[in-house]
Design a protein around this motif. Sequence first.
Motif, PDB file in Angstrom:
ATOM      1  N   THR A  42      -3.980   6.879   8.552  1.00  0.00           N
ATOM      2  CA  THR A  42      -3.177   6.896   7.326  1.00  0.00           C
ATOM      3  C   THR A  42      -2.440   5.573   7.228  1.00  0.00           C
ATOM      4  OG1 THR A  42      -2.884   9.246   7.630  1.00  0.00           O
ATOM      5  CG2 THR A  42      -1.403   8.177   6.057  1.00  0.00           C
ATOM      6  N   PRO A  43      -2.655   4.818   6.137  1.00  0.00           N
ATOM      7  CA  PRO A  43      -1.982   3.513   6.065  1.00  0.00           C
ATOM      8  C   PRO A  43      -0.487   3.641   5.870  1.00  0.00           C
ATOM      9  CG  PRO A  43      -3.190   3.970   4.036  1.00  0.00           C
ATOM     10  CD  PRO A  43      -3.506   5.089   4.972  1.00  0.00           C
ATOM     11  N   ASP A  44       0.222   2.624   6.356  1.00  0.00           N
ATOM     12  CA  ASP A  44       1.678   2.549   6.201  1.00  0.00           C
ATOM     13  C   ASP A  44       1.940   1.548   5.062  1.00  0.00           C
ATOM     14  OD1 ASP A  44       4.346   1.835   6.356  1.00  0.00           O
ATOM     15  OD2 ASP A  44       4.411   1.827   8.562  1.00  0.00           O
ATOM     16  N   LEU A  45       2.198   2.085   3.862  1.00  0.00           N
ATOM     17  CA  LEU A  45       2.341   1.225   2.689  1.00  0.00           C
ATOM     18  C   LEU A  45       3.547   0.295   2.784  1.00  0.00           C
ATOM     19  CD1 LEU A  45       1.372   3.625  -0.234  1.00  0.00           C
ATOM     20  CD2 LEU A  45       0.084   1.662   0.616  1.00  0.00           C
ATOM     21  N   GLU A 134      -2.680  -8.395  13.816  1.00  0.00           N
ATOM     22  CA  GLU A 134      -2.985  -7.036  14.256  1.00  0.00           C
ATOM     23  C   GLU A 134      -3.857  -6.411  13.175  1.00  0.00           C
ATOM     24  OE1 GLU A 134      -1.916  -5.281  16.861  1.00  0.00           O
ATOM     25  OE2 GLU A 134      -0.402  -6.616  17.718  1.00  0.00           O
ATOM     26  N   ILE A 135      -4.953  -5.807  13.552  1.00  0.00           N
ATOM     27  CA  ILE A 135      -5.871  -5.284  12.536  1.00  0.00           C
ATOM     28  C   ILE A 135      -5.192  -4.220  11.663  1.00  0.00           C
ATOM     29  CG2 ILE A 135      -6.992  -3.458  13.911  1.00  0.00           C
ATOM     30  CD1 ILE A 135      -9.667  -4.575  12.661  1.00  0.00           C
ATOM     31  N   ASN A 136      -4.277  -3.434  12.252  1.00  0.00           N
ATOM     32  CA  ASN A 136      -3.609  -2.404  11.449  1.00  0.00           C
ATOM     33  C   ASN A 136      -2.662  -3.015  10.407  1.00  0.00           C
ATOM     34  OD1 ASN A 136      -4.987  -0.320  12.567  1.00  0.00           O
ATOM     35  ND2 ASN A 136      -3.384   0.243  14.042  1.00  0.00           N
ATOM     36  N   ASP A 137      -2.125  -4.180  10.694  1.00  0.00           N
ATOM     37  CA  ASP A 137      -1.320  -4.873   9.685  1.00  0.00           C
ATOM     38  C   ASP A 137      -2.193  -5.198   8.473  1.00  0.00           C
ATOM     39  OD1 ASP A 137       1.128  -4.824  10.923  1.00  0.00           O
ATOM     40  OD2 ASP A 137       1.050  -6.879  11.698  1.00  0.00           O
ATOM     41  N   PHE A 144      -1.754  -1.500   0.570  1.00  0.00           N
ATOM     42  CA  PHE A 144      -0.658  -1.883  -0.332  1.00  0.00           C
ATOM     43  C   PHE A 144      -1.198  -2.609  -1.569  1.00  0.00           C
ATOM     44  CE2 PHE A 144       2.298  -5.229  -1.765  1.00  0.00           C
ATOM     45  CZ  PHE A 144       3.229  -4.392  -2.377  1.00  0.00           C
ATOM     46  N   ILE A 145      -2.101  -3.544  -1.383  1.00  0.00           N
ATOM     47  CA  ILE A 145      -2.618  -4.316  -2.528  1.00  0.00           C
ATOM     48  C   ILE A 145      -3.320  -3.393  -3.525  1.00  0.00           C
ATOM     49  CG2 ILE A 145      -4.363  -6.061  -3.185  1.00  0.00           C
ATOM     50  CD1 ILE A 145      -3.408  -7.752  -0.846  1.00  0.00           C
ATOM     51  N   ARG A 146      -3.931  -2.325  -3.003  1.00  0.00           N
ATOM     52  CA  ARG A 146      -4.616  -1.382  -3.910  1.00  0.00           C
ATOM     53  C   ARG A 146      -3.630  -0.602  -4.789  1.00  0.00           C
ATOM     54  NH1 ARG A 146      -9.954  -0.574  -3.270  1.00  0.00           N
ATOM     55  NH2 ARG A 146      -9.916   1.535  -4.087  1.00  0.00           N
ATOM     56  N   THR A 147      -2.349  -0.613  -4.427  1.00  0.00           N
ATOM     57  CA  THR A 147      -1.362   0.092  -5.262  1.00  0.00           C
ATOM     58  C   THR A 147      -0.858  -0.793  -6.413  1.00  0.00           C
ATOM     59  OG1 THR A 147       0.596  -0.668  -4.029  1.00  0.00           O
ATOM     60  CG2 THR A 147      -0.482   1.349  -3.221  1.00  0.00           C
TER      61      THR A 147
END
Lengths: 310, 151
Positions: A42-45, A134-137, A144-147
């Motif tokens: 789950t991404p951290d927006l 970091e790949i998760n960053d 975030f950009i998709r929002t």
Amino acid sequence: MGSMKTARLLAALLVVGVSGFAAFWWLSRANPISASELPTRTPDLANGRYVFDAAGCASCHAVPGQPDRFRLGGGLSISTAFGTFHAPNISPDATDGIGKWTEADFVNAVMRGISPAGEHYFPAFPYASYQHAEINDIRDLYAFIRTLAPVTGRVRAHEVRFPFNIRRSVGIWKQLFMDGKPFTPDASHSARWNRGAYLVNSLGHCAECHSPRNALGGIIERQRFAGGPDPEGEGWVPNITQKGLADWSEDDIADFLESGITPSNDSAGGSMVRVIRNTSQLRPDDRTAMADYLKSLPPIEGPTRVRKSN
Amino acid sequence: MKRLMMVASGILLLAAASAAMAQQDIAVQQDNVMRQQAKYLYGVMLRMSRGRIPYDQAAVDEALVELEKSVGQIATVFGPNPNENVVNAEYGSSPKVWQNKADFESKIPPVLKTIGDFKGKIHDVASLTTAYTAINDSCNECHETYRLKLK
């Protein structure tokens, strides 16, 4: 006898040519990360937004001449010795932006400099620094950009001089100037120093402008952070090793990253103004961490400046 | 004849030196106008907003008046192109100031308006910080294109 020798010579040249081309083709190939290497999460927006600022995405990709940092229609022109690059539309527009990109496409673009079609991007896009993120960053950044709001309008193609416009040759450039290694903390330093090293060397991509480059456009490693001519042609990018910042305290550097004001009451100019718009959004402890790391860089003499008048 | 030639060369040398001096004077004058603004915007407003010097209403009011006065001089002072930077300066003007004169000058009225908008409206550190940020942002609109780091 003479024609036999000529035939042998031609055959030898053909073998050398074919082998050389095969070696070039192999060395210059794109090496993408596969989607299977990105486990579901789950991404951290909120972190994605923070990474957006730390990585300075708006500096190049926000539409110039308007105040919205999240309007990512691109269009900024960056003049360099190799030609003029036009920052592309990275808004979520499906036609003109990156709306159709998968997460793996995005990770490959940012960390490997590879387009969804498998072509190399030109290194004006600072993936040689982002490779250490970091790949998760980067996955959070994608989410975030998709929002953000889609922006229509495709940016014109880059105008790069021959032979630098041969994208396949960028694969060789990557072999020469990218180590492909993730950021590794240095246990001999504090957590704060390591956080600063991470921000400066990966997301912040400070060395991309603050280092002199060789004829191929690669950073001259022994002078990393030692400043040099502004790659955009005017002015000088300062030496940020202790050769240039010995008089600056850690607080001075952290303050500058927030306000753009130097200890002698000068204000930042040129592209650093755009950088400050990003670093001013970071947490104070991250600016201090960057200052801590920068203060630890040993003094290195930079290139000699040729004085020019207006 | 020899004496006449020496006198003529001397006059020419003096003329060249004074022309160079005049160019440097223009560059210094331009730098001084910007430093005057930095003195009030950074030396007073920024430092006070960060609590490094105590809040002083009279100093804030004076800063706004002086800033408005100094920003109003930019178009005139930056009229001539000195074609050189102040000797040993850290920052200077981009040649674009004179190449895109109309655009450069178009950046000045918004700064003046922002300063004017805050006159009489700063009463504490919070409102000072808001004003400082807005004025500094309007200054940066110009610095991004027209201000150069020189070393």
